[in-house]
Design a protein around this motif. Structure first.
Motif, short mmCIF file in Angstrom:
data_model
loop_
_atom_site.label_atom_id
_atom_site.label_comp_id
_atom_site.label_asym_id
_atom_site.label_seq_id
_atom_site.Cartn_x
_atom_site.Cartn_y
_atom_site.Cartn_z
N GLY A 44 0.79 -1.23 0.00
CA GLY A 44 0.00 0.00 0.00
C GLY A 44 0.82 1.28 0.00
O GLY A 44 0.28 2.37 -0.09
N SER A 45 2.15 1.16 0.06
CA SER A 45 2.98 2.37 0.14
C SER A 45 3.07 3.05 -1.23
O SER A 45 2.96 2.41 -2.27
N SER A 46 3.31 4.35 -1.19
CA SER A 46 3.36 5.12 -2.44
C SER A 46 4.56 4.75 -3.31
O SER A 46 4.53 4.97 -4.52
N GLN A 96 10.39 0.53 -4.86
CA GLN A 96 11.12 -0.41 -3.98
C GLN A 96 11.44 -1.69 -4.73
O GLN A 96 12.57 -2.21 -4.67
N ASN A 97 10.46 -2.21 -5.44
CA ASN A 97 10.64 -3.47 -6.18
C ASN A 97 11.65 -3.31 -7.31
O ASN A 97 12.46 -4.21 -7.56
#
Length: 105
Positions: A83-85, A90-91
């Motif tokens: 759910g993070s923006s 990140q991935n």
């Protein structure tokens, strides 16, 4: 008041013991995962759970940091950060770091 900030996986616990020493629990995912799409030479399960046990090595992370590589999230590709923006970012960073590990190291 500890006055310290730590960037850890969502399920890591930090406790202050009765002896006033600090203890860390649930440290199994302390390091960021390898991106499953970048380690094609390894066997994949049908329900991709390898993000919880195929983790980046600390030696590799130190090398990455020296190259001014962005910090990697231990929660990348998991529901902890979904759910993070910056979930996709990140991935992507974890994929790039894993690709470097597989192709250049």
């Amino acid at each position: 008041q500890w006055g310290k900030k730590a960037h850890l996986a969502a399920d890591v616990e930090i406790h202050l013991g009765k002896d006033k020493r600090i203890y860390g629990l649930d440290l199994a995912r302390l390091f960021p995962p390898e991106h499953p799409d970048e380690v094609r030479h390894l066997i994949r399960g049908s329900d991709e759970q390898s993000i919880f046990f195929r983790l980046q090595r600390p030696e590799h992370l130190i090398r990455q940091k020296a190259k001014i590589f962005p910090p990697l999230s231990a929660d990348a590709m998991s529901n902890f950060s979904k759910g993070s923006s910056d979930y996709k970012k990140q991935n992507e960073i974890v994929a790039e770091a894993t690709r470097y590990l597989v192709t250049a190291v």
